[in-house]
Design an enzyme around this catalytic site. Structure first.
Site, PDB file in Angstrom:
ATOM      1  CG  HIS A 144      -1.681   1.249   1.438  1.00 23.43           C
ATOM      2  ND1 HIS A 144      -3.043   0.965   1.356  1.00 23.43           N
ATOM      3  CD2 HIS A 144      -1.516   2.376   1.575  1.00 23.43           C
ATOM      4  CE1 HIS A 144      -3.714   2.186   1.440  1.00 23.43           C
ATOM      5  NE2 HIS A 144      -2.544   3.132   1.840  1.00 23.43           N
ATOM      6  CD  GLU A 145       1.454   3.548   3.466  1.00 24.63           C
ATOM      7  OE1 GLU A 145       1.856   4.854   3.071  1.00 24.63           O
ATOM      8  OE2 GLU A 145       0.427   3.629   4.233  1.00 24.63           O
ATOM      9  CG  HIS A 191       0.439   5.921  -0.999  1.00 26.65           C
ATOM     10  ND1 HIS A 191      -0.698   6.540  -1.819  1.00 26.65           N
ATOM     11  CD2 HIS A 191      -0.190   5.108  -0.058  1.00 26.65           C
ATOM     12  CE1 HIS A 191      -1.751   6.458  -1.046  1.00 26.65           C
ATOM     13  NE2 HIS A 191      -1.642   5.459  -0.153  1.00 26.65           N
TER      14      HIS A 191
END
Length: 119
Positions: A24-25, A28
């Site tokens: 998820h990170e 980004h």
């Protein structure tokens, strides 16, 4: 670039954390590096089309915005700061304190408008 993770959540949910939160990170970072803040004249949203695409096609992970890990609430540590008023203590959260230490932010007293400094 630097990613920081919640150590307590990692310790309590190691496998799920690595499978969900880390991609998820990282997604980004990939989206920001590849597309920047704007793509084709439109603002790139944090969990928008590009992010979902990276989650699905690069990491092969369902693009979920939130995790459902349980976390025990812990007492929040505060730091005492003073200003020019000297009669008032400003209790700042650890997050705000760390921002000051890293020189990422400065906070001022609403009354005297002076910068806060650690007591």
């Amino acid at each position: 670039y630097k990613l920081r993770f919640n150590q307590a959540l990692l310790n309590q949910n190691q496998q799920a954390f690595i499978e969900e939160v880390v991609p998820h990170e990282c997604a980004h970072l990939i989206v920001y590096q590849y597309f920047g803040r704007y793509h084709e004249g439109k603002k790139v949203m944090p969990h928008g089309r590009q992010w979902k695409q990276v989650m699905s096609e690069v990491f092969n992970v369902e693009p979920k915005v939130r995790h459902n890990f349980s976390s025990a609430k812990r007492a929040r540590r505060t730091f005492a700061y003073i200003c020019a008023c000297h009669d008032r203590i400003h209790d700042l959260s650890a997050i705000r304190h760390n921002r000051i230490v890293r020189s990422d932010a400065r906070y001022v007293c609403k009354s005297c408008k002076e910068s806060l400094r650690i007591k």
